[in-house]
Design an enzyme around this catalytic site. Sequence first.
Site, mmCIF file in Angstrom:
data_model
loop_
_atom_site.group_PDB
_atom_site.id
_atom_site.type_symbol
_atom_site.label_atom_id
_atom_site.label_comp_id
_atom_site.label_asym_id
_atom_site.label_seq_id
_atom_site.Cartn_x
_atom_site.Cartn_y
_atom_site.Cartn_z
ATOM 1 N N LYS A 1 -15.669 -1.878 2.701
ATOM 2 C CA LYS A 1 -14.984 -2.258 1.467
ATOM 3 C C LYS A 1 -16.031 -2.847 0.537
ATOM 4 C CE LYS A 1 -10.495 -3.510 3.569
ATOM 5 N NZ LYS A 1 -9.762 -4.618 4.229
ATOM 6 N N GLU B 1 0.814 -1.222 0.000
ATOM 7 C CA GLU B 1 0.000 0.000 0.000
ATOM 8 C C GLU B 1 0.849 1.275 0.000
ATOM 9 O OE1 GLU B 1 -2.641 -0.461 3.340
ATOM 10 O OE2 GLU B 1 -3.839 -1.979 2.303
#
Length: 397
Positions: free
Chosen positions: A324, A192
């Site tokens: 999500k 990330e």
Amino acid sequence: TIDGIILRRILDSRGNETIEAEILTASGGYGRACAPSGASTGIYEAKVRPCAEAIADAQARLIPELIDLDAQDQRTFDETLRNVDATENLSGIGANIAVALSLANAKAAASALNMELFQYLGGAFVDQTPLPLGNVIGGGAHAVDATDIQEFLIVPTGAATASEAVFTNARVHKTIKEILVARGKGCGKGDEGAWAPHISDAEAFEIVAEAVSKVQDETGIEVRMGLDVAASEMWNADLERYVYKNAKRTTEEQIAYIAELVDQYNLIYVEDPIQEEDFAGFAQMTEEVCGRDTLICGDDLFVTNVERLEEGIALEAGNCVLIKPNQIGTLTDTFETIRLAHEYGYETVMSHRSGETTDTTIAHLGTAFNCCFLKCGVVGGERIAKLNELIRIEEHF
Ligand code: PGA
Ligand code: ZN
């Protein structure tokens, strides 16, 4: 009405395949969206299928059912996905197919009305973006040989605008590199874009705290620290312990350890401090820090799923839900989870996955649905795509 749908296999940020969907409407509406993917996926998440077979299957039996639907009727579109899928976890059509189509449909509908997605979904009174919650040091399932705790996070609570917030996070990220270099530590990055040095969790805390305090002094903007423990990845069910490199903790010890960190570092946010099957442990953890302004957020625990959130609400497990869209697979289900969360006073955090594309949809969803934070990293093309979109969205307010 929908008159064209394209599905294709594209690359994600880890070099894996993922699905991209495009939807065209008769009135000229156009929407495109891509499915992200996780590394530390929860066991209760919707299930993806390999791209090529999922696309072939969708072309044979799903797309004919979607053609001629009204793009503005998102519920019927998503119900059609569910009906053709005919499973609980979207393993029939594949959650990657479902989420790409569901989000592309909303974008096509917004585009047909000449509206931005956040306006279409959020309405006339939406007037602020979420604050970016950024990953600055990480390990766990996102990097080899780095920290035990998956993500050391920051959020610029004192920033006056989204733009100021985005640049403040970048400044902390950069400052951490300087500290790592000064300490002679390697500066590789995880999936990330967070630094993934070979250091202990204790040293990571020290470094992030130092960087935060330096940036606060330089800018006058308050920055708070947070964590994604991703405790399901550490939990050893046979040992009944959370296994760290230098420690094995029982659930009681885990709760005490996290509570101590909350106190010591004034943490504003702790995600998945307890493993995904332990609602009672999560409730105890939440109780332990009550009275502090700390969000105890369920990611793998809730997996953006209404039923799992209902279970959590009943037990008072957590006070925040990670959202999500690909964990649950459709925009309708994503919205329902957020609505339930807000109804019961839970905060919501819209989130990227560790495997991402340059798709910017979550910046719009986080804004439209009044999420307090947008969790999407700090640097890297697929991360800044979303942060820069936040800056563009803010110009409308
Ligand atoms: P994932 O990690 O996308 O790899 O699941 C992110 C998270 O745990 O929040
Ligand atoms: Zn997580």
